[in-house]
Structure formats: C-alpha cells, structure tokens
Design an enzyme around this catalytic site. Structure first.
Site, PDB file in Angstrom:
ATOM      1  N   MET A   1       9.337  18.082  -4.619  1.00 59.41           N
ATOM      2  CA  MET A   1       9.474  17.506  -5.965  1.00 59.41           C
ATOM      3  C   MET A   1       8.635  16.252  -6.139  1.00 59.41           C
ATOM      4  SD  MET A   1      11.323  19.447  -7.759  1.00 59.41           S
ATOM      5  CE  MET A   1      11.986  18.546  -9.138  1.00 59.41           C
TER       6      MET A   1
ATOM      7  N   GLY B   1       9.352   9.453  -1.290  1.00 61.79           N
ATOM      8  CA  GLY B   1       9.810  10.785  -0.894  1.00 61.79           C
ATOM      9  C   GLY B   1       8.897  11.790  -1.570  1.00 61.79           C
TER      10      GLY B   1
ATOM     11  N   GLY C   1       8.106  15.067  -0.833  1.00 61.28           N
ATOM     12  CA  GLY C   1       8.221  16.471  -0.447  1.00 61.28           C
ATOM     13  C   GLY C   1       7.819  17.317  -1.638  1.00 61.28           C
TER      14      GLY C   1
ATOM     15  N   ASN D   1      24.759  23.803  -8.006  1.00 68.70           N
ATOM     16  CA  ASN D   1      24.430  23.634  -6.584  1.00 68.70           C
ATOM     17  C   ASN D   1      25.653  23.870  -5.687  1.00 68.70           C
ATOM     18  OD1 ASN D   1      22.376  20.877  -7.615  1.00 68.70           O
ATOM     19  ND2 ASN D   1      21.683  22.919  -7.065  1.00 68.70           N
TER      20      ASN D   1
ATOM     21  N   LYS E   1      25.070  20.141 -13.203  1.00 70.91           N
ATOM     22  CA  LYS E   1      24.080  20.670 -12.256  1.00 70.91           C
ATOM     23  C   LYS E   1      24.697  20.746 -10.852  1.00 70.91           C
ATOM     24  CE  LYS E   1      19.449  21.057 -10.843  1.00 70.91           C
ATOM     25  NZ  LYS E   1      18.313  20.375 -10.231  1.00 70.91           N
TER      26      LYS E   1
HETATM   27  P1  NAD Z   1      11.901  18.158   0.311  1.00 72.94           P
HETATM   28  O1  NAD Z   1      12.726  18.555   1.469  1.00 72.94           O
HETATM   29  O2  NAD Z   1      10.706  18.988  -0.025  1.00 72.94           O
HETATM   30  O3  NAD Z   1      11.375  16.650   0.520  1.00 72.94           O
HETATM   31  C1  NAD Z   1      12.292  15.609   0.752  1.00 72.94           C
HETATM   32  C2  NAD Z   1      11.784  14.767   1.930  1.00 72.94           C
HETATM   33  O4  NAD Z   1      11.822  15.548   3.128  1.00 72.94           O
HETATM   34  C3  NAD Z   1      10.351  14.287   1.768  1.00 72.94           C
HETATM   35  O5  NAD Z   1      10.285  12.971   2.271  1.00 72.94           O
HETATM   36  C4  NAD Z   1       9.565  15.244   2.630  1.00 72.94           C
HETATM   37  O6  NAD Z   1       8.360  14.684   3.119  1.00 72.94           O
HETATM   38  C5  NAD Z   1      10.540  15.530   3.747  1.00 72.94           C
HETATM   39  N1  NAD Z   1      10.287  16.848   4.354  1.00 72.94           N
HETATM   40  C6  NAD Z   1      10.053  18.022   3.712  1.00 72.94           C
HETATM   41  N2  NAD Z   1       9.870  19.019   4.612  1.00 72.94           N
HETATM   42  C7  NAD Z   1       9.989  18.454   5.836  1.00 72.94           C
HETATM   43  C8  NAD Z   1       9.901  18.953   7.159  1.00 72.94           C
HETATM   44  N3  NAD Z   1       9.670  20.233   7.398  1.00 72.94           N
HETATM   45  N4  NAD Z   1      10.083  18.087   8.190  1.00 72.94           N
HETATM   46  C9  NAD Z   1      10.330  16.784   7.953  1.00 72.94           C
HETATM   47  N5  NAD Z   1      10.431  16.250   6.721  1.00 72.94           N
HETATM   48  C10 NAD Z   1      10.265  17.071   5.674  1.00 72.94           C
HETATM   49  O7  NAD Z   1      12.882  17.994  -0.915  1.00 72.94           O
HETATM   50  P2  NAD Z   1      12.662  18.327  -2.458  1.00 72.94           P
HETATM   51  O8  NAD Z   1      12.774  19.789  -2.649  1.00 72.94           O
HETATM   52  O9  NAD Z   1      11.457  17.615  -2.940  1.00 72.94           O
HETATM   53  O10 NAD Z   1      13.965  17.697  -3.088  1.00 72.94           O
HETATM   54  C11 NAD Z   1      14.117  16.292  -3.343  1.00 72.94           C
HETATM   55  C12 NAD Z   1      15.394  16.107  -4.155  1.00 72.94           C
HETATM   56  O11 NAD Z   1      15.228  16.790  -5.408  1.00 72.94           O
HETATM   57  C13 NAD Z   1      16.651  16.717  -3.517  1.00 72.94           C
HETATM   58  O12 NAD Z   1      17.768  15.969  -3.859  1.00 72.94           O
HETATM   59  C14 NAD Z   1      16.728  18.099  -4.154  1.00 72.94           C
HETATM   60  O13 NAD Z   1      18.038  18.631  -4.130  1.00 72.94           O
HETATM   61  C15 NAD Z   1      16.270  17.753  -5.559  1.00 72.94           C
HETATM   62  N6  NAD Z   1      15.722  18.873  -6.325  1.00 72.94           N
HETATM   63  C16 NAD Z   1      14.864  19.774  -5.744  1.00 72.94           C
HETATM   64  C17 NAD Z   1      14.351  20.802  -6.511  1.00 72.94           C
HETATM   65  C18 NAD Z   1      13.369  21.794  -5.929  1.00 72.94           C
HETATM   66  O14 NAD Z   1      13.058  22.797  -6.596  1.00 72.94           O
HETATM   67  N7  NAD Z   1      12.794  21.568  -4.755  1.00 72.94           N
HETATM   68  C19 NAD Z   1      14.707  20.919  -7.868  1.00 72.94           C
HETATM   69  C20 NAD Z   1      15.547  19.962  -8.420  1.00 72.94           C
HETATM   70  C21 NAD Z   1      16.052  18.933  -7.647  1.00 72.94           C
END
Ligand code: NAD
Length: 315
Positions: free
Chosen positions: A11, A7, A9, A193, A189
């Site tokens: 983070m 994953g 994205g 949220n 946390k």
């Molecule tokens: P994200 O949405 O950026 O990524 C998660 C997944 O979704 C990845 O596989 C990514 O490739 C996919 N993705 C992202 N955008 C997309 C799109 N437009 N179309 C299709 N797929 C897409 O999620 P994140 O922000 O990295 O969060 C991951 C986990 O960490 C979650 O549980 C979140 O709550 C938690 N978290 C996030 C943050 C933050 O600041 N982003 C902080 C702490 C915890």
C-alpha cells in the site's frame, strides 16, 4: 507537499507512486532491508494497471532517518504490529505542523499513535484501495479505490488540515473523502477483515467458497454481533443485519472479488508472515474484556490464528 511514506510495502508503494506522479515530493521510510536496497539501486517499480512504472525516490531505513527532512504529511502504512516501532524510529520527522495519517486496517491504532504524535496532528481512516508486493522493490497495483478520513480531535484547525490532506490525496486521484462518522467506517471495514480475512486464513478457502458453506451465515452474524456490541461502548452504532448483508453481497460475488484469497491468507499461508489478527478480532476480544462484553468467537479465532502462526513458524 512534502510527504513521507512510513512503511512502503504494497500500500505504501501505491500511495508513494501515485503521489509522486501527481508532482508531490515523496520520501520513503521502511524497515525491510532487502526492499530498501532494491529501491535504492533500481527505484520503486510497479505494474500499475498494466503500465510498467519506475520512480527514483529517496528511501531510508527507518533506523537511519534524516531528521532534517521537512514533512507536511506522514502517511503510515506499516502492518499493525510494526506500527509502534516505526513511530518510535520516525519521531525526529514529526514536526509541529506535520499531519500524520493512519489508514491501516484494524481498530484502535490512535491509542498507539498518540504516544508519539500530538492528538491534533493525527488523522485516522481507512481505504478501499488494494495492492500487492511481487518482490523486494516491486509492487502490483490494480483497480480503483477510495479513502475515508477525519482528524482525530474535533478542532477547526485540525479539520482544516484534514481537508488539505484530502485535497493532496485527490490531486493524485486517490479519491479521498472527509467522513464525519469515521469510527463507523473503521468498524465496518474491521468486520469485513474480522470475518473474511481470519476465516479464509484458517479454513484455506477463498471468500466465495467459504460463503457457500452452510455454517457461514451464522458464523458471520456471530462475529459481527460481537464487533457491534463492543462498538456500542465507543458510541458507534453498527447495524448487524446491514453489515452482514454488506459482507455477503460484496465478498461472496464470484464475478467480482469472491474468488480472492484475503491478504491475511496470503501473508500467513503463502509468505509465512505474522498476521494483524491482534488488531482485528483480537482487538474486539481485548476491548470486550475491558467493557464486560462476551466475545467468544473473536477470542477463539484470535487464538486459532496464533496457533497457525506458530505451527507454520511465521515471522
Ligand atoms: P505489506 O506487508 O505489503 O507492507 C507492510 C510492511 O511490511 C512494509 O514495511 C513492508 O516493507 C514490509 N514487508 C512486506 N513484505 C515483507 C517481507 N516479505 N519481509 C519483510 N518485510 C516485509 O502491507 P500492506 O499490504 O501494504 O498493508 C499495510 C496496511 O494497509 C495494513 O494495515 C493492511 O491491513 C492495510 N491494507 C492493505 C491493503 C492491501 O490491499 N494490501 C488494503 C487496505 C488496507
């Protein structure tokens, strides 16, 4: 260490880049085809505190993982609703000595993970690092953070493995700490949220503007009380006054993060993406039913967010 980020994205990109820059062998796995193709072509790019960084890291679509990859550590960073599909796809990468760390927001992910990973290899926790995506292949990574984690089962070997993971994360400046009362940290946390993310998403407000409304205090107290009642049934003693205070002091401060629109707001209202509501307020409503605890605020908020997802045609 051989590390796979499952994953990648916002983070996952942060952790991948920081661990790679610290000299670890990092492999990426993701399900977003456009993103995977962009990284294969141009590398994983980011604005890291104002510095442009690019890393040519191996990346696989999760449906096409290479089962011969050796893995000391897999860090899960999907959204909560993508977690089970990811675990099913990466099962061939989980070997006898692979530690699997989950830092997702929300409650109860271990119940899903343990269907795919032996319990003594699972580590759970949460993180105060933040991150955002700019476009496929490119993240924006600002500020500092920390990580709290612990092995799921009380076992000296699992604890030793957790300390090794902490040492690895800290070698990359990720500021991780072994946290004995990890469920407390996860619930606390989730309260942030379960108030700020869901309410700002529904009300189209940033946190400080919501905090300025007259009903804000009462709503936050009601929601946190529901989390605390459910938490009691899992032997977690969450102090309502202290948690509400923590939310109000930190989230409404206009000089720090008060003007921020939480990630759930951005996912749904700006990017038309489904939310993690079922794993935050929804988890409390579900567990409330199981334990005989009334959770009217969490149940209603969960349904309202689902209404909004459907009205917006979120995917
Ligand atoms: P994200 O949405 O950026 O990524 C998660 C997944 O979704 C990845 O596989 C990514 O490739 C996919 N993705 C992202 N955008 C997309 C799109 N437009 N179309 C299709 N797929 C897409 O999620 P994140 O922000 O990295 O969060 C991951 C986990 O960490 C979650 O549980 C979140 O709550 C938690 N978290 C996030 C943050 C933050 O600041 N982003 C902080 C702490 C915890």
């Amino acid at each position: 260490m051989n590390i796979t980020i499952a994953g990648v994205g916002a983070m996952g990109s942060r952790f991948a880049l920081m661990l790679h820059r610290a000299g670890h062998k990092v492999t990426l796995v993701d399900g977003w085809k456009e993103h995977v193709t962009a990284i294969q072509k141009d590398g994983l790019q980011a604005n890291l505190n104002g510095e442009e960084v690019v890393a040519k890291l191996p990346i696989y679509l999760q449906s096409e993982v290479d089962p011969t990859l050796s893995n000391d550590l897999i860090i899960l960073f999907t959204k909560a609703m993508q977690l089970e599909a990811m675990l099913a796809d990466i099962q061939p990468l989980i070997h006898d000595n692979t530690a699997v760390l989950c830092l997702l927001n929300g409650i109860g992910h271990e119940e899903v993970i343990e269907k795919y990973v032996p319990r003594n290899q699972i580590m759970i926790g949460n993180t105060m690092w933040t991150a955002g995506m700019e476009e496929p292949g490119r993240a924006k990574l600002f500020g500092n953070g920390s990580i709290a984690l612990k092995n799921l089962v009380a076992d000296p070997k699992a604890e030793q493995a957790a300390y090794k993971v902490i040492e690895t994360l800290n070698s990359a400046g990720l500021n991780a700490q072994y946290t004995e009362n990890i469920l407390y940290a996860i619930y606390k946390k989730a309260c942030v949220n379960g108030t700020m993310n869901s309410l700002c998403t529904l009300l189209l407000a940033n946190m400080a503007d919501f905090g300025d409304t007259t009903p804000a205090h009462n709503i936050v107290v009601k929601i946190v009380s529901e989390f605390a009642e459910v938490a009691k049934h899992e032997n977690v003693d969450l102090n309502v006054t202290e948690t509400v205070d923590y939310i109000e002091k930190n989230c409404y401060n206009r000089d720090t993060i008060g003007l921020h629109y939480p990630s759930m707001y951005q996912d749904l209202n700006e990017h038309n993406r489904l939310t993690e509501i079922d794993y935050i307020n929804g988890a409390i409503a579900r567990k409330g039913q199981q334990y005989g605890v009334d959770t009217p605020y969490c149940a209603l908020i969960t349904e309202l967010v689902h209404c909004k997802e459907q009205l917006l045609g979120a995917k």
